[in-house]
Motif scaffolding. Structure first.
Motif, PDB file in Angstrom:
ATOM      1  N   LEU A 142      41.666  29.846  35.231  1.00 38.22           N
ATOM      2  CA  LEU A 142      42.195  29.556  33.778  1.00 38.22           C
ATOM      3  C   LEU A 142      43.441  28.531  34.175  1.00 38.22           C
ATOM      4  O   LEU A 142      44.320  28.634  35.054  1.00 38.22           O
ATOM      5  CB  LEU A 142      42.808  30.932  33.516  1.00 38.22           C
ATOM      6  N   THR A 143      43.776  27.682  33.150  1.00 37.40           N
ATOM      7  CA  THR A 143      44.598  26.750  33.164  1.00 37.40           C
ATOM      8  C   THR A 143      45.471  27.254  32.015  1.00 37.40           C
ATOM      9  O   THR A 143      45.074  27.084  30.495  1.00 37.40           O
ATOM     10  CB  THR A 143      44.127  25.560  32.948  1.00 37.40           C
ATOM     11  N   CYS A 144      46.885  27.199  32.065  1.00 37.22           N
ATOM     12  CA  CYS A 144      47.784  27.685  30.997  1.00 37.22           C
ATOM     13  C   CYS A 144      48.893  26.841  30.978  1.00 37.22           C
ATOM     14  O   CYS A 144      49.259  26.185  32.067  1.00 37.22           O
ATOM     15  CB  CYS A 144      47.831  29.146  30.881  1.00 37.22           C
ATOM     16  N   ASP A 145      49.585  26.794  30.031  1.00 41.50           N
ATOM     17  CA  ASP A 145      50.968  26.098  29.974  1.00 41.50           C
ATOM     18  C   ASP A 145      52.197  27.233  30.575  1.00 41.50           C
ATOM     19  O   ASP A 145      51.850  28.368  30.445  1.00 41.50           O
ATOM     20  CB  ASP A 145      51.504  25.641  28.414  1.00 41.50           C
ATOM     21  N   TYR A 146      53.405  26.486  30.763  1.00 42.46           N
ATOM     22  CA  TYR A 146      54.197  27.596  31.652  1.00 42.46           C
ATOM     23  C   TYR A 146      54.773  28.469  30.466  1.00 42.46           C
ATOM     24  O   TYR A 146      55.219  29.515  30.639  1.00 42.46           O
ATOM     25  CB  TYR A 146      55.467  26.358  32.058  1.00 42.46           C
ATOM     26  N   GLY A 147      54.747  28.106  29.171  1.00 37.13           N
ATOM     27  CA  GLY A 147      55.144  28.856  28.223  1.00 37.13           C
ATOM     28  C   GLY A 147      54.146  30.039  27.834  1.00 37.13           C
ATOM     29  O   GLY A 147      54.632  31.085  27.214  1.00 37.13           O
ATOM     30  N   GLN A 148      53.116  29.958  28.421  1.00 40.27           N
ATOM     31  CA  GLN A 148      52.031  31.104  28.306  1.00 40.27           C
ATOM     32  C   GLN A 148      51.889  31.982  29.455  1.00 40.27           C
ATOM     33  O   GLN A 148      51.227  32.988  29.270  1.00 40.27           O
ATOM     34  CB  GLN A 148      50.740  30.577  27.839  1.00 40.27           C
ATOM     35  N   ILE A 149      52.416  31.736  30.563  1.00 35.97           N
ATOM     36  CA  ILE A 149      52.021  32.248  31.832  1.00 35.97           C
ATOM     37  C   ILE A 149      52.799  33.880  31.800  1.00 35.97           C
ATOM     38  O   ILE A 149      51.975  34.783  32.283  1.00 35.97           O
ATOM     39  CB  ILE A 149      52.853  31.671  33.014  1.00 35.97           C
ATOM     40  N   ASN A 150      53.750  34.260  31.260  1.00 37.29           N
ATOM     41  CA  ASN A 150      54.246  35.487  31.261  1.00 37.29           C
ATOM     42  C   ASN A 150      53.309  36.397  30.311  1.00 37.29           C
ATOM     43  O   ASN A 150      52.866  37.498  30.712  1.00 37.29           O
ATOM     44  CB  ASN A 150      55.433  35.634  30.389  1.00 37.29           C
ATOM     45  N   ASP A 151      52.757  35.994  29.227  1.00 42.10           N
ATOM     46  CA  ASP A 151      51.847  36.638  28.389  1.00 42.10           C
ATOM     47  C   ASP A 151      50.490  36.708  29.131  1.00 42.10           C
ATOM     48  O   ASP A 151      49.752  37.750  29.133  1.00 42.10           O
ATOM     49  CB  ASP A 151      51.268  35.786  27.135  1.00 42.10           C
ATOM     50  N   VAL A 152      50.019  35.752  29.887  1.00 40.08           N
ATOM     51  CA  VAL A 152      48.757  35.736  30.724  1.00 40.08           C
ATOM     52  C   VAL A 152      48.754  36.839  31.930  1.00 40.08           C
ATOM     53  O   VAL A 152      47.991  37.452  32.066  1.00 40.08           O
ATOM     54  CB  VAL A 152      48.540  34.342  31.344  1.00 40.08           C
ATOM     55  N   LEU A 153      49.925  36.762  32.497  1.00 48.57           N
ATOM     56  CA  LEU A 153      50.085  37.950  33.484  1.00 48.57           C
ATOM     57  C   LEU A 153      50.176  39.296  33.076  1.00 48.57           C
ATOM     58  O   LEU A 153      49.777  40.160  33.681  1.00 48.57           O
ATOM     59  CB  LEU A 153      51.355  37.563  34.187  1.00 48.57           C
ATOM     60  N   TYR A 154      50.593  39.215  32.070  1.00 50.63           N
ATOM     61  CA  TYR A 154      50.892  40.705  31.232  1.00 50.63           C
ATOM     62  C   TYR A 154      49.439  41.228  30.814  1.00 50.63           C
ATOM     63  O   TYR A 154      48.887  42.332  31.191  1.00 50.63           O
ATOM     64  CB  TYR A 154      51.677  40.815  30.053  1.00 50.63           C
ATOM     65  N   PHE A 155      48.578  40.363  30.306  1.00 49.39           N
ATOM     66  CA  PHE A 155      47.125  40.595  30.006  1.00 49.39           C
ATOM     67  C   PHE A 155      46.429  40.995  31.259  1.00 49.39           C
ATOM     68  O   PHE A 155      45.627  42.069  31.320  1.00 49.39           O
ATOM     69  CB  PHE A 155      46.309  39.545  29.431  1.00 49.39           C
ATOM     70  N   VAL A 156      46.610  40.427  32.460  1.00 56.39           N
ATOM     71  CA  VAL A 156      45.740  40.448  33.569  1.00 56.39           C
ATOM     72  C   VAL A 156      46.130  41.855  34.279  1.00 56.39           C
ATOM     73  O   VAL A 156      45.424  42.738  34.459  1.00 56.39           O
ATOM     74  CB  VAL A 156      46.246  39.575  34.676  1.00 56.39           C
ATOM     75  N   GLU A 157      47.851  42.243  34.015  1.00 55.38           N
ATOM     76  CA  GLU A 157      48.288  43.375  34.672  1.00 55.38           C
ATOM     77  C   GLU A 157      47.555  44.686  33.831  1.00 55.38           C
ATOM     78  O   GLU A 157      47.277  45.639  34.440  1.00 55.38           O
ATOM     79  CB  GLU A 157      49.612  43.380  34.383  1.00 55.38           C
ATOM     80  N   GLN A 158      47.617  44.406  32.498  1.00 49.35           N
ATOM     81  CA  GLN A 158      47.138  45.602  31.613  1.00 49.35           C
ATOM     82  C   GLN A 158      45.650  45.935  31.824  1.00 49.35           C
ATOM     83  O   GLN A 158      45.028  46.859  31.597  1.00 49.35           O
ATOM     84  CB  GLN A 158      47.348  45.253  30.033  1.00 49.35           C
TER      85      GLN A 158
END
Length: 208
Positions: A142-158
């Motif tokens: 997955l490639t994402c912007d820095y502004g999206q990383i916290n949301d991405v990490l949250y989705f993965v954790e959930q």
């Protein structure tokens, strides 16, 4: 989709006596044909004087049509390995190897008697096996912007996934391991977050 399944989590030894013959059953976790062969070698070293060392194993899910094997080791064809394998496949537990060592007691058991003795030995030993749940995982890029990383990490954790690798450059490059049953949900979350721009890609360069 590969669903979670139970796997063997411990090794056990159990013995039964049938018409003066000793049937000693060893059950241990097993994830490959090589693993099963190694266990058989060790068992033969422990019991070099035994009449037979019969085995059956599953290297994946209980209903996997490829990851299994068995041997009668000199007993009449179909009287040992096959009934042992049938018990394993019906036991709802994957990734395990059963070896039954027989010390002949002087009384022939016949075809039906051998099938019952070997199958029964494994069935009794299975009652002692502890299990854990294995969740099939898939790796994605997955490639994402820095502004999206916290949301991405949250989705993965959930989703109870893992971050395998992360590189920070102009954008954030991630390799993620996700439970296969959660893959569709995470894809939808990423699509919603990015208005359809974020997509999970295969880690295999030959698959687009």
């Amino acid at each position: 989709m590969n669903k979670p399944y139970k796997v063997a989590a411990n090794s056990i030894v159990d013995e039964t006596i049938v018409s003066r013959s000793r049937f000693i059953c060893f059950i241990s976790p097993c994830t490959s044909h090589e693993d099963a062969k190694e266990q058989l070698i060790n068992c033969r070293k422990l019991h070099p004087q035994a009449s037979h060392h019969c085995y059956a194993f599953l290297t994946g899910k209980p209903d996997d049509s490829q990851g299994y094997g068995s041997s009668d080791d000199g007993e009449p064809s179909g009287t040992a390995g096959r009934p042992m394998l049938a018990v394993l496949q019906g036991g709802d537990v994957g990734e395990l190897c059963a070896i039954v060592v027989r010390y002949f007691g002087g009384t022939k058991l016949g075809t039906g008697g051998l099938q019952r003795a070997y199958g029964g030995s494994v069935r009794q030993a299975l009652l002692l096996v502890e299990t854990s749940t294995k969740v099939p995982m898939v790796e994605k890029q997955l490639t994402c912007d820095y502004g999206q990383i916290n949301d991405v990490l949250y989705f993965v954790e959930q989703a109870k996934g893992e971050i395998i690798q992360q590189d920070f450059a102009a954008q954030v490059e991630l390799i993620i391991a996700l439970p296969e049953e959660q893959l569709t949900k995470v894809k939808q979350q990423l699509q919603t977050l990015s208005a359809g721009l974020l997509t999970l890609r295969s880690t295999d360069p030959n698959i687009r």
